[in-house]
Design a protein around this motif. Structure first.
Motif, PDB file in Angstrom:
ATOM      1  N   GLN A   1       1.166  -1.700   0.082  1.00  6.06           N
ATOM      2  CA  GLN A   1      -0.097  -0.121  -0.063  1.00  6.06           C
ATOM      3  C   GLN A   1       0.719   1.466   0.387  1.00  6.06           C
ATOM      4  OE1 GLN A   1      -2.272  -0.579   3.253  1.00  6.06           O
ATOM      5  NE2 GLN A   1      -1.059   0.106   4.943  1.00  6.06           N
ATOM      6  N   ASN A   2       2.469   1.073   0.259  1.00  7.03           N
ATOM      7  CA  ASN A   2       2.906   2.447   0.364  1.00  7.03           C
ATOM      8  C   ASN A   2       3.451   2.667  -0.867  1.00  7.03           C
ATOM      9  OD1 ASN A   2       2.103   3.202   2.639  1.00  7.03           O
ATOM     10  ND2 ASN A   2       3.558   2.207   4.236  1.00  7.03           N
ATOM     11  N   ILE A   3       3.514   1.402  -1.794  1.00 12.35           N
ATOM     12  CA  ILE A   3       4.423   1.674  -3.125  1.00 12.35           C
ATOM     13  C   ILE A   3       3.363   1.771  -4.243  1.00 12.35           C
ATOM     14  CG2 ILE A   3       5.991  -0.048  -4.577  1.00 12.35           C
ATOM     15  CD1 ILE A   3       6.152  -1.732  -2.062  1.00 12.35           C
ATOM     16  N   ALA A   4       4.041   3.110  -5.192  1.00 12.69           N
ATOM     17  CA  ALA A   4       3.274   3.020  -6.404  1.00 12.69           C
ATOM     18  C   ALA A   4       4.642   3.135  -6.769  1.00 12.69           C
ATOM     19  CB  ALA A   4       2.905   4.774  -6.431  1.00 12.69           C
ATOM     20  N   LEU A   5       3.487   2.020  -8.538  1.00 14.86           N
ATOM     21  CA  LEU A   5       4.560   1.465  -9.345  1.00 14.86           C
ATOM     22  C   LEU A   5       3.679   1.612 -10.767  1.00 14.86           C
ATOM     23  CD1 LEU A   5       4.360  -2.498  -8.669  1.00 14.86           C
ATOM     24  CD2 LEU A   5       6.200  -1.091  -8.701  1.00 14.86           C
ATOM     25  N   ARG A   6       5.202   1.727 -11.752  1.00 13.42           N
ATOM     26  CA  ARG A   6       4.933   2.366 -13.107  1.00 13.42           C
ATOM     27  C   ARG A   6       4.854   1.001 -13.943  1.00 13.42           C
ATOM     28  NH1 ARG A   6       6.877   3.893 -17.570  1.00 13.42           N
ATOM     29  NH2 ARG A   6       9.387   3.587 -16.758  1.00 13.42           N
ATOM     30  N   GLY A   7       4.198   0.788 -14.849  1.00 11.60           N
ATOM     31  CA  GLY A   7       5.159  -0.764 -15.475  1.00 11.60           C
ATOM     32  C   GLY A   7       4.549  -2.061 -15.034  1.00 11.60           C
ATOM     33  N   GLU A   8       3.934  -1.999 -14.155  1.00 12.26           N
ATOM     34  CA  GLU A   8       3.506  -3.450 -13.245  1.00 12.26           C
ATOM     35  C   GLU A   8       3.168  -4.626 -14.239  1.00 12.26           C
ATOM     36  OE1 GLU A   8       0.553  -4.887  -9.700  1.00 12.26           O
ATOM     37  OE2 GLU A   8       0.941  -2.637 -10.442  1.00 12.26           O
ATOM     38  N   ASP A   9       2.436  -4.008 -15.746  1.00 13.76           N
ATOM     39  CA  ASP A   9       2.414  -5.291 -16.860  1.00 13.76           C
ATOM     40  C   ASP A   9       3.683  -5.642 -17.190  1.00 13.76           C
ATOM     41  OD1 ASP A   9       3.399  -2.133 -17.948  1.00 13.76           O
ATOM     42  OD2 ASP A   9       2.146  -3.449 -19.655  1.00 13.76           O
ATOM     43  N   LYS A  10       5.248  -5.652 -16.938  1.00 12.38           N
ATOM     44  CA  LYS A  10       5.945  -5.483 -17.201  1.00 12.38           C
ATOM     45  C   LYS A  10       6.948  -6.247 -16.477  1.00 12.38           C
ATOM     46  CE  LYS A  10       7.132  -1.838 -20.615  1.00 12.38           C
ATOM     47  NZ  LYS A  10       7.718  -2.648 -21.617  1.00 12.38           N
ATOM     48  N   ILE A  11       6.553  -6.562 -14.679  1.00 16.03           N
ATOM     49  CA  ILE A  11       6.585  -7.291 -14.288  1.00 16.03           C
ATOM     50  C   ILE A  11       6.561  -8.750 -13.770  1.00 16.03           C
ATOM     51  CG2 ILE A  11       6.790  -7.870 -11.357  1.00 16.03           C
ATOM     52  CD1 ILE A  11       6.603  -5.118 -11.092  1.00 16.03           C
ATOM     53  N   ALA A  12       6.943  -9.664 -14.513  1.00 13.49           N
ATOM     54  CA  ALA A  12       7.027 -10.991 -14.334  1.00 13.49           C
ATOM     55  C   ALA A  12       7.405 -11.957 -13.555  1.00 13.49           C
ATOM     56  CB  ALA A  12       8.372 -11.853 -15.167  1.00 13.49           C
ATOM     57  N   TRP A  13       6.543 -12.725 -12.583  1.00 14.58           N
ATOM     58  CA  TRP A  13       7.056 -13.347 -11.331  1.00 14.58           C
ATOM     59  C   TRP A  13       7.156 -14.824 -11.319  1.00 14.58           C
ATOM     60  CZ3 TRP A  13       6.470 -10.758  -7.167  1.00 14.58           C
ATOM     61  CH2 TRP A  13       5.853  -9.359  -7.076  1.00 14.58           C
ATOM     62  N   TYR A  14       8.032 -15.356 -10.588  1.00 12.64           N
ATOM     63  CA  TYR A  14       8.175 -16.508 -10.411  1.00 12.64           C
ATOM     64  C   TYR A  14       8.178 -17.794  -9.111  1.00 12.64           C
ATOM     65  CZ  TYR A  14      11.601 -21.301 -10.344  1.00 12.64           C
ATOM     66  OH  TYR A  14      12.164 -22.267 -10.244  1.00 12.64           O
ATOM     67  N   LYS A  15       7.269 -18.602  -9.522  1.00 12.40           N
ATOM     68  CA  LYS A  15       7.146 -19.180  -7.871  1.00 12.40           C
ATOM     69  C   LYS A  15       8.163 -20.256  -7.651  1.00 12.40           C
ATOM     70  CE  LYS A  15       4.108 -21.727  -5.185  1.00 12.40           C
ATOM     71  NZ  LYS A  15       2.466 -22.645  -4.880  1.00 12.40           N
ATOM     72  N   SER A  16       9.010 -18.842  -6.313  1.00  5.24           N
ATOM     73  CA  SER A  16      10.657 -19.686  -5.992  1.00  5.24           C
ATOM     74  C   SER A  16      10.156 -20.834  -5.404  1.00  5.24           C
ATOM     75  CB  SER A  16      11.506 -19.113  -6.284  1.00  5.24           C
ATOM     76  OG  SER A  16      11.237 -18.102  -4.576  1.00  5.24           O
ATOM     77  N   SER A  17       9.317 -21.305  -4.811  1.00  6.20           N
ATOM     78  CA  SER A  17       8.918 -22.106  -3.167  1.00  6.20           C
ATOM     79  C   SER A  17       7.619 -22.181  -3.411  1.00  6.20           C
ATOM     80  CB  SER A  17       9.993 -21.633  -2.522  1.00  6.20           C
ATOM     81  OG  SER A  17       9.574 -20.828  -1.534  1.00  6.20           O
ATOM     82  N   ASP A  18       7.305 -23.127  -2.528  1.00  7.21           N
ATOM     83  CA  ASP A  18       5.495 -23.397  -1.872  1.00  7.21           C
ATOM     84  C   ASP A  18       5.149 -22.144  -1.057  1.00  7.21           C
ATOM     85  OD1 ASP A  18       5.141 -25.379  -3.487  1.00  7.21           O
ATOM     86  OD2 ASP A  18       5.567 -26.816  -1.596  1.00  7.21           O
ATOM     87  N   GLN A  19       6.298 -21.061  -0.437  1.00  7.19           N
ATOM     88  CA  GLN A  19       5.682 -20.226   0.473  1.00  7.19           C
ATOM     89  C   GLN A  19       6.053 -18.883  -0.466  1.00  7.19           C
ATOM     90  OE1 GLN A  19       8.270 -22.895   1.372  1.00  7.19           O
ATOM     91  NE2 GLN A  19       6.709 -23.548   1.827  1.00  7.19           N
TER      92      GLN A  19
END
Length: 281
Positions: free
Chosen positions: A192-210
């Motif tokens: 909630q304290n982070i303003a993002l521009r270009g969020e659609d360019k962020i790729a997420w990798y699930k590195s573990s179950d956690q």
């Protein structure tokens, strides 16, 4: 023979040629891209054998060199010159034991203000052919800032963090070594304290179950580590604009550290996680 891989295993390499000394680079481009520092051992392109090369995009960070990362998980792997004379390996991606040793720190005139001058090798103002650095050009100094701006290397993702941020925790776990190409340094804040521009360019990798790790899909810059179910996200300190006003709080998972560097003295260290004694913000 040096061999290694990215975090997800989509790319593996073997290097059978001669290699040059291992240097750690503190320049702004390396900090932005790795989200940490760049640690490289030099080699020649002809001496590599790659598996999974179709998953290896290259980002032209400047007029000459390109930086190669895994497009699936975001792991930092290579730096190569456009003339084909050199192709360096990110040391954290090398299988252990590496048999390598840090021989120099370069471009320390551009180092982050949240850590001190390293102690495991000579420090040079620019390249190793330049003068030795005698004093710290940006000694750590805790100072609260109302906002912390930052971005990935290509500028496709920008962030601005409002309010207080956690001081930096350096993680030496095997996953961070593979993903950053060196050990990772993280601050933290709430979404909630982070303003993002270009969020659609962020790729997420699930590195573990956690947890999952976020990187820029265009340039590969390491940006975030987020544990599921928590009220905050860890932010790679290297993406922040200087000065950050942050300081190093602790090193964690030091029992898993790479064999090619030493952990600095005078900072708290934990053999594993910091669950029993967390760093708060």
């Amino acid at each position: 023979m040096l061999q290694g891989q990215c975090l997800c295993g989509a790319i593996r390499y073997r290097y059978g040629g001669d290699h040059t000394a291992l240097t750690v680079c503190h320049c702004g481009m390396c900090r932005r891209w790795h989200g940490s520092l760049g640690a490289y051992v030099g080699g020649k392109p002809a001496d590599y054998r790659l598996e999974g090369g179709q998953h290896l995009p290259w980002y032209a960070a400047s007029a000459d060199p390109e930086r190669g990362f895994c497009g699936q998980c975001g792991s930092k792997l290579f730096w190569r010159s456009n003339d084909g004379s050199a192709m360096d390996i990110a040391a954290g991606s090398v299988d252990r034991p590496t048999g390598l040793k840090t021989t120099a720190h370069i471009w320390v005139r551009d180092k982050g203000d949240y850590y001190g001058l390293p102690e495991d090798g000579p420090c040079f103002v620019e390249s190793a052919g330049n003068a030795r650095q005698q004093t710290d050009p940006a000694p750590p100094s805790s100072r609260e800032r109302p906002q912390h701006p930052g971005r990935c290397l290509c500028g496709g993702v920008e962030l601005a963090v409002r309010g207080k941020m956690r001081d930096v925790v350096w993680c030496h776990c095997g996953q961070c070594l593979r993903w950053h190409g060196h050990f990772g340094g993280y601050t933290a804040s709430t979404w909630q304290n982070i303003a993002l521009r270009g969020e659609d360019k962020i790729a997420w990798y699930k590195s573990s179950d956690q947890a999952r790790r976020g990187f820029c899909r265009d340039c590969g810059s390491s940006l975030f580590w987020e544990a599921f179910g928590r009220g905050y996200v860890s932010i790679a300190a290297g993406v922040l604009d200087l000065p950050t006003g942050l300081v190093t709080a602790r090193h964690i998972f030091v029992e898993s550290k790479g064999d090619y560097y030493e952990v600095g003295k005078g900072i708290a260290q934990s053999p594993g996680s910091m669950a029993a004694n967390p760093v708060t913000f």
